[in-house]
Design an enzyme around this catalytic site. Structure first.
Site: not given
Length: 172
Positions: A46-48, A50
């Site tokens: 759930a990361c930018g 990803t």
């Protein structure tokens, strides 16, 4: 039963001196990858960054037959961006990005609970200004066929930008 403490006290000399845990909890000796080029990445669901899973999978598809192994290590230390269980992470990666490269069990990459592998990687290839800590998700380490760190890449470095270095490592 007698325990052999030599391995615990040995100073690691290559990535092959470490084991990693698969998502199912089974240990994998990294020496199983001896003679191959490794790209080790701490990941998050759930990361930018990803969407880099897609680029990592492209590298895997393009170079696996030539000797590249991408190893993903989920980590929840940065903004709590991978809180799921190992099973949930594996499902997410496969469902959303078609990840077919090995994903390992969730690890810590910084601090007192950092895995020995990541302590070694960061000592071998410090980041900007010599910092050893991993700054964020999707920090990448390229390992040569000899088990030595070739280069550390920042989270901003897109997987496709690593192709020339991977090709050089495969040709070495």
């Amino acid at each position: 039963m007698q325990v052999d403490h030599r391995k615990a006290t040995m100073t690691p000399t290559s990535v092959y001196d470490f084991d990693a845990l698969q998502m199912n909890g089974q240990a994998v000796p990294l020496r199983n990858y001896q003679g191959q080029v490794l790209l080790i990445v701490n990941t998050a669901s759930a990361c930018g960054f990803t969407p880099q899973f897609a680029g990592l999978e492209e590298l895997h598809q393009q170079y696996a037959g030539k000797g590249l192994v991408v190893l993903g290590f989920p980590c929840n230390q940065f903004g709590k961006q991978d809180p799921g269980s190992n099973d949930e992470i594996a499902s997410f990666c496969q469902l959303n990005y078609g990840v077919s490269f090995p994903m390992m069990a969730k690890v810590d990459v910084n601090g007192a609970d950092a895995t020995p592998l990541y302590r070694w990687l960061t000592a071998e290839a410090p980041g900007l200004l010599g910092t050893k800590a991993i700054k964020w998700n999707f920090t990448k380490f390229l390992i040569g066929k000899d088990g030595q760190v070739i280069r550390r890449y920042a989270p901003l470095d897109k997987p496709a930008a690593l192709a020339k270095d991977i090709e050089a490592a495969l040709a070495a």
